[in-house]
Design an enzyme around this catalytic site. Structure first.
Site, PDB file in Angstrom:
ATOM      1  N   THR A 185      -6.060  19.747 -41.219  1.00 15.52           N
ATOM      2  CA  THR A 185      -4.617  19.878 -41.415  1.00 15.52           C
ATOM      3  C   THR A 185      -4.113  18.890 -42.451  1.00 15.52           C
ATOM      4  O   THR A 185      -4.473  17.716 -42.394  1.00 15.52           O
ATOM      5  CB  THR A 185      -3.915  19.537 -40.077  1.00 15.52           C
ATOM      6  N   GLY A 215      -1.259  25.138 -32.295  1.00 12.04           N
ATOM      7  CA  GLY A 215      -1.628  23.740 -32.033  1.00 12.04           C
ATOM      8  C   GLY A 215      -0.425  22.831 -32.145  1.00 12.04           C
ATOM      9  O   GLY A 215       0.710  23.210 -31.844  1.00 12.04           O
ATOM     10  N   ASP A 216      -0.664  21.629 -32.613  1.00 12.43           N
ATOM     11  CA  ASP A 216       0.403  20.623 -32.711  1.00 12.43           C
ATOM     12  C   ASP A 216       1.184  20.700 -34.022  1.00 12.43           C
ATOM     13  O   ASP A 216       2.344  20.277 -34.086  1.00 12.43           O
ATOM     14  CB  ASP A 216      -0.216  19.223 -32.631  1.00 12.43           C
ATOM     15  N   THR A 236      -3.551  14.974 -37.111  1.00 12.06           N
ATOM     16  CA  THR A 236      -4.527  15.996 -37.439  1.00 12.06           C
ATOM     17  C   THR A 236      -5.587  15.980 -36.336  1.00 12.06           C
ATOM     18  O   THR A 236      -5.715  15.006 -35.616  1.00 12.06           O
ATOM     19  CB  THR A 236      -5.161  15.746 -38.832  1.00 12.06           C
ATOM     20  N   GLY A 237      -6.301  17.081 -36.206  1.00  6.81           N
ATOM     21  CA  GLY A 237      -7.326  17.138 -35.163  1.00  6.81           C
ATOM     22  C   GLY A 237      -6.949  18.122 -34.074  1.00  6.81           C
ATOM     23  O   GLY A 237      -6.167  19.056 -34.303  1.00  6.81           O
ATOM     24  N   GLY A 239      -5.236  19.954 -31.739  1.00  9.94           N
ATOM     25  CA  GLY A 239      -3.799  20.047 -31.509  1.00  9.94           C
ATOM     26  C   GLY A 239      -3.397  20.020 -30.053  1.00  9.94           C
ATOM     27  O   GLY A 239      -2.346  19.462 -29.705  1.00  9.94           O
TER      28      GLY A 239
END
Ligand code: GLY
Length: 322
Positions: A185, A215-216, A236-237, A239
């Site tokens: 992201t 996701g987030d 990032t990662g 979410g």
């Protein structure tokens, strides 16, 4: 701020009942600094060109929101990036769906979720913010809105991403791989020459996700949060884990209470890791900047880095894992 220091501050505030909690926190806000420290742009991962484009635009006087979106667009346009925009990995049914949000220095925000056939979704999120009475548009509604504004209709699935998806389908394993888990992201935070902070976050989300999964990244407070009095953070990662802890809002609120950006990122990662048994097998990483231009970052695992453009230099910083 260490826990003890924070407790001491709270006790100190309690010793002066004329200072209300609100005043206490307002008094503890990071003081405005001279404008010549700025501009600054930071972004997740080693998205060198994206951060450089944003940084140079800021140098030329662009405002922080437009610069953040311009930077994000570099990755949205990049077919080699399988985690953002054009060429992003599809869901398990083969549809590329994009998520993005933006937030500006006046606490305005906008987001689009699960959008198909539109490349510049961070820009579309800004249009939701500026041209509608809403904050979030999803799916077909967001796509129709894009068409009404003459965003081109683009097939987001490239030959390469289709090939990778077809290969994945043979085994259909749903196991994110750390760092290359389809989680690159782009999150970008910019402070312009006026000292105003804005951010953008754009992703195609988890590769081969279930249809409709979000996701987030487009969730204000999770993937991105800006408070121009204090600072901003972006994630990032994985979410799902960021959403559970409202990570970016948490970091900014901790900075409001006196944590440095680094301490705030550490605490946000600690909240995720502390509910797992041992170090989890997923990656989450944050970057944060305060109103003075101090930067912090932390990831769960090795392999994360962020770009920092300041004083006309664009540097990649490796992040120590938790
Ligand atoms: N952080 C991007 C996602 O989980 O969708």
């Amino acid at each position: 701020m260490k826990r003890r220091t924070f407790l001491n501050s709270t006790i100190f505030a309690g010793a002066f009942p004329l200072i209300t909690p609100k005043q206490f926190f307002t008094n503890s806000l990071i003081k405005p600094t001279s404008k010549n420290k700025f501009p600054i742009s930071i972004c997740t991962w080693n998205f060198k060109e994206a951060n450089e484009v944003a940084g140079k635009a800021l140098e030329k006087g662009m405002d922080s929101l437009n610069a953040a979106i311009l930077g994000a667009q570099v990755e949205e346009d990049n077919p080699a990036n399988s985690t953002v925009g054009f060429g992003g990995a599809p869901d398990r049914e083969g549809n590329v769906t994009l998520d993005a949000c933006v937030m500006d220095h006046k606490k305005n925000c906008g987001a689009v979720l699960a959008v198909e056939n539109v490349v510049h979704v961070a820009s579309l999120a800004r249009d939701v913010m500026e041209k509608t009475p809403h904050v979030i548009l999803t799916g077909k509604g967001a796509e129709s809105f894009a068409r009404s504004l003459n965003y081109p209709s683009t097939v987001l699935l490239t030959k390469e991403s289709k090939k990778a998806w077809e290969k994945w389908k043979k085994e259909a394993a749903y196991e994110p791989i750390i760092n290359i888990e389809n989680h690159d992201t782009i999150g970008i935070l910019c402070i312009d020459k006026q000292g105003n902070l804005s951010g953008a976050c754009s992703t195609s989300g988890l590769a081969y996700k279930m249809k409709g999964r979000i996701g987030d990244s487009p969730i204000i407070g999770a993937g991105l949060f800006i408070d121009n009095e204090v600072g901003g953070a972006v994630a990032t990662g994985m979410g799902e884990e960021v959403v559970k802890t409202v990570g970016s809002f948490l970091i900014v609120e901790l900075m409001r209470q006196g944590y440095t950006p680094q301490q705030a990122c550490d605490e946000a990662i600690r909240r995720i890791v502390s509910k797992e048994e041992g170090i989890p097998n997923f990656q989450v990483a944050y970057i944060a900047i305060d109103k003075n231009g101090n930067v912090g970052s932390r990831s769960i695992h090795d392999g994360f880095s962020y770009m920092e453009y300041r004083d006309q230099k664009n540097i990649n910083n490796l992040v120590n894992p938790y």
